[in-house]
Design an enzyme around this catalytic site. Structure first.
Site, mmCIF file in Angstrom:
data_model
loop_
_atom_site.group_PDB
_atom_site.id
_atom_site.type_symbol
_atom_site.label_atom_id
_atom_site.label_comp_id
_atom_site.label_asym_id
_atom_site.label_seq_id
_atom_site.Cartn_x
_atom_site.Cartn_y
_atom_site.Cartn_z
ATOM 1 N N GLU A 138 -2.533 -36.392 37.134
ATOM 2 C CA GLU A 138 -2.639 -36.456 38.548
ATOM 3 C C GLU A 138 -4.136 -36.696 39.118
ATOM 4 O O GLU A 138 -5.068 -36.717 38.249
ATOM 5 C CB GLU A 138 -2.193 -35.003 39.047
ATOM 6 C CG GLU A 138 -3.281 -33.870 38.468
ATOM 7 C CD GLU A 138 -3.361 -32.609 39.426
ATOM 8 O OE1 GLU A 138 -3.745 -32.993 40.572
ATOM 9 O OE2 GLU A 138 -3.383 -31.892 39.014
ATOM 10 N N LYS B 281 -5.667 -35.636 50.500
ATOM 11 C CA LYS B 281 -4.958 -34.753 49.487
ATOM 12 C C LYS B 281 -3.520 -34.820 49.506
ATOM 13 O O LYS B 281 -2.877 -34.565 50.640
ATOM 14 C CB LYS B 281 -5.509 -33.234 49.323
ATOM 15 C CG LYS B 281 -4.533 -32.220 48.661
ATOM 16 C CD LYS B 281 -5.043 -30.943 48.601
ATOM 17 C CE LYS B 281 -3.987 -29.806 48.099
ATOM 18 N NZ LYS B 281 -4.209 -28.429 48.501
ATOM 19 N N ASP C 110 2.075 -19.033 52.305
ATOM 20 C CA ASP C 110 1.500 -20.051 51.717
ATOM 21 C C ASP C 110 1.899 -20.091 50.252
ATOM 22 O O ASP C 110 1.678 -19.366 49.382
ATOM 23 C CB ASP C 110 0.003 -19.766 51.803
ATOM 24 C CG ASP C 110 -0.695 -21.117 51.164
ATOM 25 O OD1 ASP C 110 -0.252 -21.797 50.699
ATOM 26 O OD2 ASP C 110 -2.124 -20.961 51.449
ATOM 27 N N SER D 194 2.739 -23.128 47.550
ATOM 28 C CA SER D 194 2.603 -24.546 47.206
ATOM 29 C C SER D 194 3.764 -25.440 47.052
ATOM 30 O O SER D 194 4.691 -24.869 46.432
ATOM 31 C CB SER D 194 1.879 -24.822 45.727
ATOM 32 O OG SER D 194 1.720 -26.038 45.357
ATOM 33 N N ASP E 294 4.317 -27.569 45.114
ATOM 34 C CA ASP E 294 4.650 -27.919 43.634
ATOM 35 C C ASP E 294 5.948 -26.933 43.020
ATOM 36 O O ASP E 294 6.463 -27.550 42.200
ATOM 37 C CB ASP E 294 3.354 -27.366 42.625
ATOM 38 C CG ASP E 294 1.883 -28.139 43.180
ATOM 39 O OD1 ASP E 294 2.074 -29.226 43.689
ATOM 40 O OD2 ASP E 294 0.899 -27.702 42.415
ATOM 41 N N LYS F 201 -3.830 -19.905 38.000
ATOM 42 C CA LYS F 201 -5.226 -19.200 38.199
ATOM 43 C C LYS F 201 -4.927 -17.749 39.217
ATOM 44 O O LYS F 201 -4.143 -17.931 40.030
ATOM 45 C CB LYS F 201 -6.144 -20.046 39.330
ATOM 46 C CG LYS F 201 -6.962 -20.997 38.475
ATOM 47 C CD LYS F 201 -8.175 -21.350 39.544
ATOM 48 C CE LYS F 201 -8.701 -22.575 38.726
ATOM 49 N NZ LYS F 201 -7.942 -23.750 38.882
#
Ligand code: PSU
Ligand code: MN
Length: 302
Positions: free
Chosen positions: A26, A88, A140, A142, A144, A161
């Site tokens: 990526e 982004k 919130d 992601s 992903d 993380k």
């Protein structure tokens, strides 16, 4: 069609034609995840490590409105130097960038979309986005995670993380039907550390076993990917207290400064790096290399 915007590099196309192993890499990690020049050095080293391990690297980004699978050294250098000036790009950003001939550094979600279009099944990165702490009020989460539920690419990462809520991230992945495996451990690794206190769906000990699951998923016509969690090598892992203190301080500052939306993850990554005096960056680089090695072995075994 989305395919009309796809630009596959000569090297990647040749590997596809010859049925050689290929791994996707990526580019948000280049422009937004690490400082210059370590970002460019790391991206180029990842390509070398993939080749040393028998896989052709396809670094993915949007350049001039084209969905690129395979970049030149100049393009990687450009993404690294421009840094956060490059958009982004996650799933929702792709149409705008294509229509306007713009550049985008692709997140895990956007990289998966482009990898799948190019016919690439394995993808190595550092960490994925997830469910943020406090998501029960901020929502919130992601993109992903949803992408892993619908796009057939296996993502090799070092876990998530603890800037994220790891328990909620696992719950969300379960809801989306995403299998989560860990390599040679039972635990979900937490990026800088090998342990998190959470378990994944299964422990897998050999790259060939991942390849067999990916094959089965393809044959089943299964609309979704999988998450392969590869713990950071012991010698590069960080003391739990050091990293936790930095993460808590980074979260406090993000809250104080009202950081929101897509700026949140890059802000936290940069703060943690700053607060650990670059120690976290060294760990981050090494775990990415480790993931590139495993992804290359899996791609070779498919
Ligand atoms: N986590 C990291 N390093 C990264 C990212 C996440 O440890 O570079 C990047 C990845 O590109 C990931 C993106 O896809 O951040 C997630 O951003 P968001 O949380 O805004 O979806
Ligand atoms: Mn977000």
């Amino acid at each position: 069609m989305l395919k009309d915007y796809l630009k596959i590099s000569e090297r990647v196309q040749k590997a596809l034609d010859q049925g050689k192993p290929i791994i996707a890499l990526e580019s948000t990690i280049i422009s937004h995840g690490m400082p210059y020049p370590q970002n460019v050095e790391t991206a180029l080293a990842c390509e070398r490590i993939a080749r040393e391990n028998g896989a052709e690297p396809a670094t993915i980004a949007i350049i001039g409105g084209k969905l690129c699978a395979g970049l030149t050294e100049e393009e990687i250098d450009y993404l690294g130097r421009e840094g956060t000036k490059v958009t982004k790009a996650s799933r929702r950003d792709i149409p705008y960038l294509c229509a306007n001939g713009k550049d985008g550094a692709t997140t895990v979600a956007a990289t998966m979309i482009i990898a799948a279009l190019a016919g690439i099944k394995v993808f190595a990165t550092g960490g994925i986005g997830g469910v943020h702490r406090g998501a029960e009020t901020t929502m919130d989460i992601s993109a992903d995670l949803d992408e892993l539920g619908k796009t057939p690419v296996a993502v090799v990462c070092a876990g998530a993380k603890s800037i994220l809520d790891l328990g909620l991230t696992l719950e969300y992945l379960e809801t989306k039907g995403v299998p989560v495996y860990s390599y040679q451990t039972e635990e979900l690794p937490a990026f800088y550390t090998r342990k998190s206190g959470f378990k994944t769906d299964a422990r897998i000990d050999e790259p060939e076993e991942f390849a067999a699951i990916i094959r089965a998923q393809c044959e089943l016509g299964y609309p979704g990917g999988m998450l392969i969690c590869n713990p950071i090598p012991e010698e590069y892992s960080m003391p739990f207290e050091t990293i936790n203190a930095a993460i808590n301080e980074a979260l406090r500052q993000a809250d104080e400064q009202g950081i929101k939306g897509k700026a949140t993850t890059p802000f936290l990554l940069a703060k943690v790096c700053e607060l650990t005096g670059g120690e976290s960056l060294r760990s981050n680089i090494q775990l990415v290399f480790n993931n590139v090695r495993l992804a290359s072995q899996i791609a070779s075994a498919i």
